[in-house]
Design a protein around this motif. Structure first.
Motif, PDB file in Angstrom:
ATOM      1  N   ILE A  32       3.876  -5.140 -14.199  1.00 48.94           N
ATOM      2  CA  ILE A  32       4.565  -5.783 -15.072  1.00 48.94           C
ATOM      3  C   ILE A  32       4.308  -7.478 -15.074  1.00 48.94           C
ATOM      4  O   ILE A  32       4.335  -8.008 -16.409  1.00 48.94           O
ATOM      5  CB  ILE A  32       6.122  -5.831 -15.021  1.00 48.94           C
ATOM      6  N   ASN A  33       4.113  -8.006 -14.025  1.00 45.73           N
ATOM      7  CA  ASN A  33       3.586  -9.307 -13.996  1.00 45.73           C
ATOM      8  C   ASN A  33       4.239 -10.330 -14.657  1.00 45.73           C
ATOM      9  O   ASN A  33       4.005 -11.019 -15.617  1.00 45.73           O
ATOM     10  CB  ASN A  33       2.343  -9.328 -14.063  1.00 45.73           C
ATOM     11  N   THR A  34       5.752 -10.246 -14.931  1.00 44.47           N
ATOM     12  CA  THR A  34       6.592 -11.060 -15.509  1.00 44.47           C
ATOM     13  C   THR A  34       7.395 -12.062 -14.609  1.00 44.47           C
ATOM     14  O   THR A  34       6.924 -12.295 -13.403  1.00 44.47           O
ATOM     15  CB  THR A  34       7.463 -10.373 -16.298  1.00 44.47           C
ATOM     16  N   SER A  35       8.402 -12.503 -15.127  1.00 47.14           N
ATOM     17  CA  SER A  35       9.141 -13.390 -14.056  1.00 47.14           C
ATOM     18  C   SER A  35       9.868 -12.504 -13.090  1.00 47.14           C
ATOM     19  O   SER A  35      10.462 -11.753 -13.441  1.00 47.14           O
ATOM     20  CB  SER A  35      10.345 -14.179 -14.996  1.00 47.14           C
ATOM     21  N   LEU A  36       9.498 -12.892 -11.963  1.00 50.04           N
ATOM     22  CA  LEU A  36       9.900 -12.092 -10.670  1.00 50.04           C
ATOM     23  C   LEU A  36      10.688 -12.884  -9.493  1.00 50.04           C
ATOM     24  O   LEU A  36      10.047 -14.033  -9.551  1.00 50.04           O
ATOM     25  CB  LEU A  36       8.795 -11.128 -10.112  1.00 50.04           C
ATOM     26  N   ASN A  37      11.354 -12.317  -8.710  1.00 49.39           N
ATOM     27  CA  ASN A  37      12.045 -13.057  -7.619  1.00 49.39           C
ATOM     28  C   ASN A  37      11.731 -12.193  -6.569  1.00 49.39           C
ATOM     29  O   ASN A  37      12.992 -11.777  -5.773  1.00 49.39           O
ATOM     30  CB  ASN A  37      13.300 -13.579  -7.773  1.00 49.39           C
ATOM     31  N   ILE A  38      10.849 -11.725  -5.988  1.00 52.14           N
ATOM     32  CA  ILE A  38      10.628 -10.942  -4.761  1.00 52.14           C
ATOM     33  C   ILE A  38      10.386 -11.664  -3.709  1.00 52.14           C
ATOM     34  O   ILE A  38       9.397 -12.576  -3.896  1.00 52.14           O
ATOM     35  CB  ILE A  38       9.446  -9.669  -5.170  1.00 52.14           C
ATOM     36  N   THR A  39      10.853 -11.597  -2.604  1.00 53.67           N
ATOM     37  CA  THR A  39      10.771 -12.242  -1.161  1.00 53.67           C
ATOM     38  C   THR A  39      10.147 -11.380  -0.217  1.00 53.67           C
ATOM     39  O   THR A  39      10.657 -10.345   0.134  1.00 53.67           O
ATOM     40  CB  THR A  39      11.994 -12.877  -0.753  1.00 53.67           C
ATOM     41  N   ILE A  40       9.309 -12.022   0.709  1.00 58.80           N
ATOM     42  CA  ILE A  40       8.509 -11.262   1.565  1.00 58.80           C
ATOM     43  C   ILE A  40       9.228 -11.928   3.032  1.00 58.80           C
ATOM     44  O   ILE A  40       9.222 -12.974   3.106  1.00 58.80           O
ATOM     45  CB  ILE A  40       7.095 -11.294   1.669  1.00 58.80           C
ATOM     46  N   ARG A  41       9.783 -11.002   3.577  1.00 58.62           N
ATOM     47  CA  ARG A  41      10.493 -11.598   4.927  1.00 58.62           C
ATOM     48  C   ARG A  41       9.448 -11.578   6.006  1.00 58.62           C
ATOM     49  O   ARG A  41       9.099 -10.465   6.535  1.00 58.62           O
ATOM     50  CB  ARG A  41      11.512 -10.579   5.376  1.00 58.62           C
ATOM     51  N   VAL A  42       8.961 -12.484   6.388  1.00 62.83           N
ATOM     52  CA  VAL A  42       7.983 -12.824   7.398  1.00 62.83           C
ATOM     53  C   VAL A  42       8.540 -12.780   8.849  1.00 62.83           C
ATOM     54  O   VAL A  42       9.424 -13.647   8.976  1.00 62.83           O
ATOM     55  CB  VAL A  42       7.090 -13.992   7.038  1.00 62.83           C
ATOM     56  N   HIS A  43       7.946 -11.987   9.637  1.00 66.53           N
ATOM     57  CA  HIS A  43       8.314 -12.053  11.011  1.00 66.53           C
ATOM     58  C   HIS A  43       7.284 -11.574  12.054  1.00 66.53           C
ATOM     59  O   HIS A  43       6.372 -11.041  11.368  1.00 66.53           O
ATOM     60  CB  HIS A  43       9.736 -11.137  11.251  1.00 66.53           C
ATOM     61  N   ASP A  44       7.593 -11.356  13.330  1.00 63.81           N
ATOM     62  CA  ASP A  44       6.243 -11.079  14.147  1.00 63.81           C
ATOM     63  C   ASP A  44       5.872  -9.581  13.663  1.00 63.81           C
ATOM     64  O   ASP A  44       4.739  -9.101  14.181  1.00 63.81           O
ATOM     65  CB  ASP A  44       6.733 -11.343  15.460  1.00 63.81           C
ATOM     66  N   GLY A  45       6.852  -9.023  13.338  1.00 62.89           N
ATOM     67  CA  GLY A  45       6.602  -7.432  13.452  1.00 62.89           C
ATOM     68  C   GLY A  45       6.058  -6.864  12.108  1.00 62.89           C
ATOM     69  O   GLY A  45       5.901  -5.936  11.593  1.00 62.89           O
ATOM     70  N   LEU A  46       5.962  -7.859  11.040  1.00 59.96           N
ATOM     71  CA  LEU A  46       5.513  -7.819   9.770  1.00 59.96           C
ATOM     72  C   LEU A  46       4.139  -7.135   9.564  1.00 59.96           C
ATOM     73  O   LEU A  46       3.234  -7.819  10.325  1.00 59.96           O
ATOM     74  CB  LEU A  46       5.649  -8.936   8.850  1.00 59.96           C
ATOM     75  N   PRO A  47       3.815  -5.828   9.146  1.00 57.17           N
ATOM     76  CA  PRO A  47       2.359  -5.549   9.110  1.00 57.17           C
ATOM     77  C   PRO A  47       1.449  -6.599   8.524  1.00 57.17           C
ATOM     78  O   PRO A  47       1.905  -7.086   7.266  1.00 57.17           O
ATOM     79  CB  PRO A  47       2.319  -4.354   8.131  1.00 57.17           C
ATOM     80  N   GLU A  48       0.550  -6.752   9.067  1.00 56.65           N
ATOM     81  CA  GLU A  48      -0.643  -8.199   8.306  1.00 56.65           C
ATOM     82  C   GLU A  48      -0.770  -7.271   6.829  1.00 56.65           C
ATOM     83  O   GLU A  48      -1.022  -8.287   5.933  1.00 56.65           O
ATOM     84  CB  GLU A  48      -1.752  -8.124   9.103  1.00 56.65           C
ATOM     85  N   GLU A  49      -0.883  -6.132   6.771  1.00 57.94           N
ATOM     86  CA  GLU A  49      -1.340  -5.507   5.427  1.00 57.94           C
ATOM     87  C   GLU A  49      -0.399  -5.991   4.319  1.00 57.94           C
ATOM     88  O   GLU A  49      -0.896  -6.196   3.291  1.00 57.94           O
ATOM     89  CB  GLU A  49      -1.511  -4.177   5.554  1.00 57.94           C
ATOM     90  N   LEU A  50       0.861  -6.156   4.658  1.00 52.63           N
ATOM     91  CA  LEU A  50       1.928  -6.281   3.421  1.00 52.63           C
ATOM     92  C   LEU A  50       1.824  -7.712   3.198  1.00 52.63           C
ATOM     93  O   LEU A  50       2.075  -8.197   2.015  1.00 52.63           O
ATOM     94  CB  LEU A  50       3.281  -5.846   3.828  1.00 52.63           C
ATOM     95  N   LEU A  51       1.793  -8.562   4.160  1.00 52.33           N
ATOM     96  CA  LEU A  51       1.359 -10.147   4.052  1.00 52.33           C
ATOM     97  C   LEU A  51       0.233 -10.198   2.957  1.00 52.33           C
ATOM     98  O   LEU A  51       0.266 -10.904   1.968  1.00 52.33           O
ATOM     99  CB  LEU A  51       1.473 -10.802   5.169  1.00 52.33           C
ATOM    100  N   ARG A  52      -0.790  -9.788   3.591  1.00 51.42           N
ATOM    101  CA  ARG A  52      -1.971  -9.998   2.848  1.00 51.42           C
ATOM    102  C   ARG A  52      -1.821  -9.310   1.342  1.00 51.42           C
ATOM    103  O   ARG A  52      -2.307 -10.172   0.348  1.00 51.42           O
ATOM    104  CB  ARG A  52      -3.269  -9.260   3.420  1.00 51.42           C
ATOM    105  N   LYS A  53      -1.314  -8.247   1.168  1.00 51.99           N
ATOM    106  CA  LYS A  53      -1.284  -7.576  -0.244  1.00 51.99           C
ATOM    107  C   LYS A  53      -0.280  -8.423  -1.029  1.00 51.99           C
ATOM    108  O   LYS A  53      -0.570  -9.074  -2.291  1.00 51.99           O
ATOM    109  CB  LYS A  53      -0.483  -6.271   0.013  1.00 51.99           C
ATOM    110  N   ALA A  54       0.766  -9.102  -0.589  1.00 53.59           N
ATOM    111  CA  ALA A  54       1.612 -10.120  -1.252  1.00 53.59           C
ATOM    112  C   ALA A  54       0.831 -11.112  -1.708  1.00 53.59           C
ATOM    113  O   ALA A  54       0.948 -11.560  -2.803  1.00 53.59           O
ATOM    114  CB  ALA A  54       2.815 -10.399  -0.452  1.00 53.59           C
ATOM    115  N   VAL A  55       0.014 -11.697  -0.878  1.00 57.18           N
ATOM    116  CA  VAL A  55      -0.456 -12.973  -1.121  1.00 57.18           C
ATOM    117  C   VAL A  55      -1.586 -12.926  -2.140  1.00 57.18           C
ATOM    118  O   VAL A  55      -1.996 -13.563  -3.039  1.00 57.18           O
ATOM    119  CB  VAL A  55      -1.016 -13.686   0.274  1.00 57.18           C
ATOM    120  N   SER A  56      -2.365 -11.492  -2.066  1.00 54.66           N
ATOM    121  CA  SER A  56      -3.258 -11.409  -3.160  1.00 54.66           C
ATOM    122  C   SER A  56      -2.786 -11.197  -4.277  1.00 54.66           C
ATOM    123  O   SER A  56      -3.323 -11.432  -5.419  1.00 54.66           O
ATOM    124  CB  SER A  56      -3.976 -10.056  -2.639  1.00 54.66           C
TER     125      SER A  56
END
Length: 716
Positions: A307-331
């Motif tokens: 949909i790529n519209t106005s969105l307010n999704i937050t990724i909760r970063v902590h030591d146990g967060l999968p690197e894949e989810l962080l990279r996907k979010a940043v991508s």
């Protein structure tokens, strides 16, 4: 590969843009979250005042207005949408006055004006419901809960409390039922077999949840939509929750039973997300510290990308967060350049909240559910992002007092003492405003809808603002930190240490707004002094001292015996413009009545080389430290936001949080495109920016708000 729902999702996105443009045409510019609200039919409904001032107040006023609106609220069904409903009316904004005049706060008004305080008295919500309550019980279960506790709490006031909440639920159920009827009627007329099936399925989904708790992923999404539409209509509640863990059981059950596949799931999730830009969380620890990332976390990001519209999704970063989810979010941040997602730092937030005396298990449940809001869903009344002290105005008051005192010589030491005195008065005034709000808010704007998904109000028979909540962790934010820190640093460096300027000379040019002879020269000398954000500079030291002072003053206002804990934060929202209009020229070289600094950020242009790392370091080191945020507003040029820089962006995010950061709001913006859109917003109707804690279509913003974004990117 083309998804079988891609055409529907594209149609929904196109319709969303059309509805946004219609809001601009009919209602004008809107300096706020984009919201999912659409333009209502003209003249269909108007507020029903219960006061001579033309507004409405208290339990009966709000119940009568909300229920009368629900009873006639237009039906909204889009055959491309898996979810029924849209909200159209902004009840709390339709009132002429937001505070019941029967409960004046004249004893606070002088200081509120003197220090330019946003008091929060009478403001909307800004805490989070617990969606698990609603998903578990459904509307019928909530009615049963009310009936259960009305037999226990039998005072006349409590019985009335239960009566109005029952009436509200039944009005919402009536609203849902009208959508069921309309979907069936549309299906009867539909000649396209595929659309007919879609409409009948939409009716069936809503029939299942009009009273019963949801059992499937689609039903859960639709239930959340209905609650949120009602809550938004009532008083714009936009708080979300941990959406991946909320929906995971429904998704896994549907998959296991062969009811849906991942394409179905992404479509349902896209329809949920486009309905309204709610502040949803992904990943992060559960109460026991285990990461909550699951397959549906990635599907939610995929749906957001579609949909790529106005969105307010937050990724909760902590030591146990999968690197894949962080990279996907940043991508997705890099790919779409629409200001989403943003990132919160659980380490500092959890450890900070624990300093208030709470357990780690409880602290891990407190999440960022608004622009900078932290809240325990359903447990906590916070007033986050409602109460702000303009620290630049406090500085002006102290500076003027010192310079007009002819009995003693000016010095930064004397100015600091005066600043401490006035900041203490400002913070105490803000705290007294919160106390006034808590005492009388139920007579002004009771939380009829948020009470339903909170732990306590229904059980106790009282409003969440009036003792119904489990916890009262009350927020006071400081704004203008960089202006104050840089002003102290400039005076200390240029007058006391280097003796390049005199106190009288600086004051003369400030009074003249740097527009007199040699004013520009003096302005540049001041502006180029040791600034906050330079790293181990005078400005950084002053910022740290100001932070420590503010934290101490806010914490002193706590009243544990009344279950009230005051928690400091640094956040300005978009009030940088309004706050600046009340502040004269300042010794950091800022001209009169221009915007103050944004949130916890240093002023633009503070660093030329390594600005991202310097920014991350500076903001991390002025965190208030008790569980509220001081967000880092990060502006990235598209040249930095390429695929090969994803690792760099991830590294800066993790470094900021490892240093103690709490929240990162990111923009990836093409400077030339934004400047062109500022001149003519109609050229880029789909341009989305993160204004501050929220995203919005750039074309919806006033020239002043657009300039706020432009100024940030021009000097970074």
């Amino acid at each position: 590969m083309k998804n079988r729902y891609d055409t529907r999702i594209a149609n929904l996105r196109s319709r969303k843009l059309e509805q946004t443009q219609e809001k601009i045409r009919v209602e004008g510019i809107l300096d706020e979250d984009d919201y999912g609200r659409i333009v209502p039919p003209k003249g269909l409904w108007n507020i029903k005042p219960n006061h001579v001032d033309g507004s409405f107040y208290g339990y009966d006023g709000w119940t009568e207005n909300f229920c009368s609106l629900m009873d006639i609220h237009p039906v909204y069904i889009d055959v491309d949408d898996a979810m029924a409903g849209r909200w159209m009316y902004f009840m709390s904004k339709m009132r002429k006055n937001k505070w019941n005049p029967a409960y004046p706060y004249t004893h606070l008004e002088d200081n509120i004006k003197k220090y330019d305080i946003i008091s929060g008295i009478g403001d909307d919500a800004h805490f989070a419901p617990d969606f698990e309550i609603g998903l578990k019980l459904g509307w019928g279960g909530l009615i049963e809960k009310i009936e259960k506790y009305r037999k226990i709490n039998t005072s006349q006031e409590q019985q009335h409390f239960y009566d109005i909440h029952l009436r509200a639920i039944k009005s919402i159920q009536g609203w849902i039922s009208r959508h069921i009827d309309e979907a069936k009627a549309m299906a009867m007329k539909e000649t396209d077999p595929e659309k007919k099936v879609a409409l009948l399925e939409l009716a069936r989904v809503n029939e299942n949840i009009v009273s019963n708790a949801p059992e499937t992923l689609r039903e859960a999404c639709q239930w959340i939509v209905w609650y949120h539409l009602a809550s938004r209509t009532y008083n714009r509640d936009g708080a979300g929750g941990q959406i991946d863990s909320l929906l995971q059981p429904y998704y896994e059950k549907d998959i296991a039973e062969g009811r849906i596949d991942d394409e179905d799931a992404v479509y349902y999730l896209a329809c949920l997300l486009i309905n309204d830009p709610v502040y949803w969380q992904l990943g992060g620890p559960d109460k026991n510290g285990k990461d909550q990332t699951s397959k549906i976390s990635y599907l939610i990001l995929e749906a957001a990308d579609k949909i790529n519209t106005s969105l307010n999704i937050t990724i909760r970063v902590h030591d146990g967060l999968p690197e894949e989810l962080l990279r996907k979010a940043v991508s997705y941040l890099v790919k779409n350049k629409n200001g989403w997602p943003r990132f919160s730092g659980d380490k500092a937030l959890v450890e900070g909240f624990m300093r208030n005396g709470f357990s780690a298990e409880l602290a891990r449940q407190r999440i960022a559910v608004g622009c900078n809001w932290m809240s325990l869903p359903g447990l906590e009344y916070t007033m986050n992002d409602l109460v702000k002290v303009n620290m630049a105005k406090v500085f002006e008051v102290a500076y003027e007092e010192m310079m007009n005192d002819k009995a003693s010589k000016p010095s930064t030491s004397k100015l600091w003492d005066l600043y401490k005195k006035h900041l203490a008065l400002a913070v105490h005034t803000a705290a007294e405003g919160i106390r006034h709000h808590l005492k009388y808010q139920k007579y002004n704007e009771p939380e009829l809808i948020l009470n339903l998904l909170s732990h306590g109000p229904l059980e106790k028979g009282c409003d969440v603002s009036d003792g119904g909540a489990e916890y009262y962790n009350l927020s006071i934010d400081g704004a203008g930190l960089a202006v104050v820190a840089d002003s102290f640093a400039a005076l200390q460096q240029r007058i006391e240490d280097e003796k390049r300027l005199s106190w009288e000379e600086v004051y003369f040019h400030i009074t003249g707004n740097f527009e007199d002879e040699n004013g520009v020269v003096v302005q540049q000398i001041l502006k180029n002094s040791d600034r906050y954000g330079n790293g181990h500079s005078r400005g950084d030291k002053w910022a740290s001292d100001i932070k420590d002072l503010f934290v101490e003053l806010v914490r002193k206002e706590s009243e544990p015996e009344k279950r009230r804990i005051f928690i400091p934060g640094f956040f300005s929202w978009a009030n940088t413009v309004g706050f600046g209009l009340n502040v004269k020229a300042t010794p950091n070289g800022r001209k009169a009545y221009t915007p103050i600094s944004h949130g916890a950020n240093p002023l633009p242009g503070f660093s030329v080389d390594g600005a991202s790392v310097a920014l991350a370091h500076a903001v991390a080191h002025i965190q208030p430290g008790y569980g509220n945020t001081a967000p880092m507003q990060w502006e990235l040029d598209p040249s930095m936001a390429e695929d090969e820089n994803i690792d760099m962006i991830c590294a800066v995010i993790k470094a900021h949080f490892n240093m103690g950061g709490t929240l990162i709001n990111v923009n990836v913006m093409d400077k030339n495109k934004v400047i062109e859109a500022h001149k003519d917003p109609s050229k880029y109707p789909d341009l989305v920016v993160r204004v501050t804690g929220f995203t919005a279509y750039f074309a919806m913003l006033s020239p002043q708000f657009r300039q706020l974004v432009v100024d940030r990117i021009l000097e970074n």
